[in-house]
Design a protein around this motif. Structure first.
Motif: not given
Length: 127
Positions: A1-7, A45-50
């Motif tokens: 799995m690909y995860i895109y993290f943004c903060g 793709k999952v995006i996880v944003a703080e």
């Protein structure tokens, strides 16, 4: 799995340790992409944003994620004393876009629950 993290980068460096904890945990679920990595062939793709620190850049990334109908988890820390943007809170649809309030001591358990739920869901396609 690909995860895109943004903060937040420019306005939120005081949260860098929290970001590091989140990314470290996300790496147990898959490959964490950075904004300069691009894979046209990626489908899951999952995006996880703080989203505790206000950031125009993160807001833009979230808008793109919504437009592309990517699963998105927005993490907000109420103990910061800030208020979450009503636009982000209101974007939650309970399926593709989820907004979760969290406490830093509970972030790993919260991420476990979120990704375990995705992995068990037949439409998740994230195994």
């Amino acid at each position: 799995m690909y995860i895109y993290f943004c903060g937040s980068i420019r306005g939120g460096r005081q949260d860098v340790q929290i970001y590091q904890t989140i990314v470290k945990k996300l790496q147990t679920f898959g490959k964490v992409l950075t904004e300069h990595v691009s894979h046209n062939e990626v489908t899951d793709k999952v995006i996880v944003a703080e989203v505790t620190q206000p950031s125009l850049g993160v807001g833009y990334e979230l808008g793109r994620a919504v437009a592309m109908k990517k699963r998105t988890l927005c993490l907000f820390r109420p103990s910061s004393g800030r208020s979450l943007s009503a636009m982000i809170r209101g974007a939650q649809d309970g399926h593709v876009i989820q907004v979760m309030d969290y406490d830093p001591q509970q972030i790993e358990d919260l991420l476990d629950q979120y990704f375990n739920t995705l992995n068990q869901s037949p439409e998740g396609h994230l195994k």
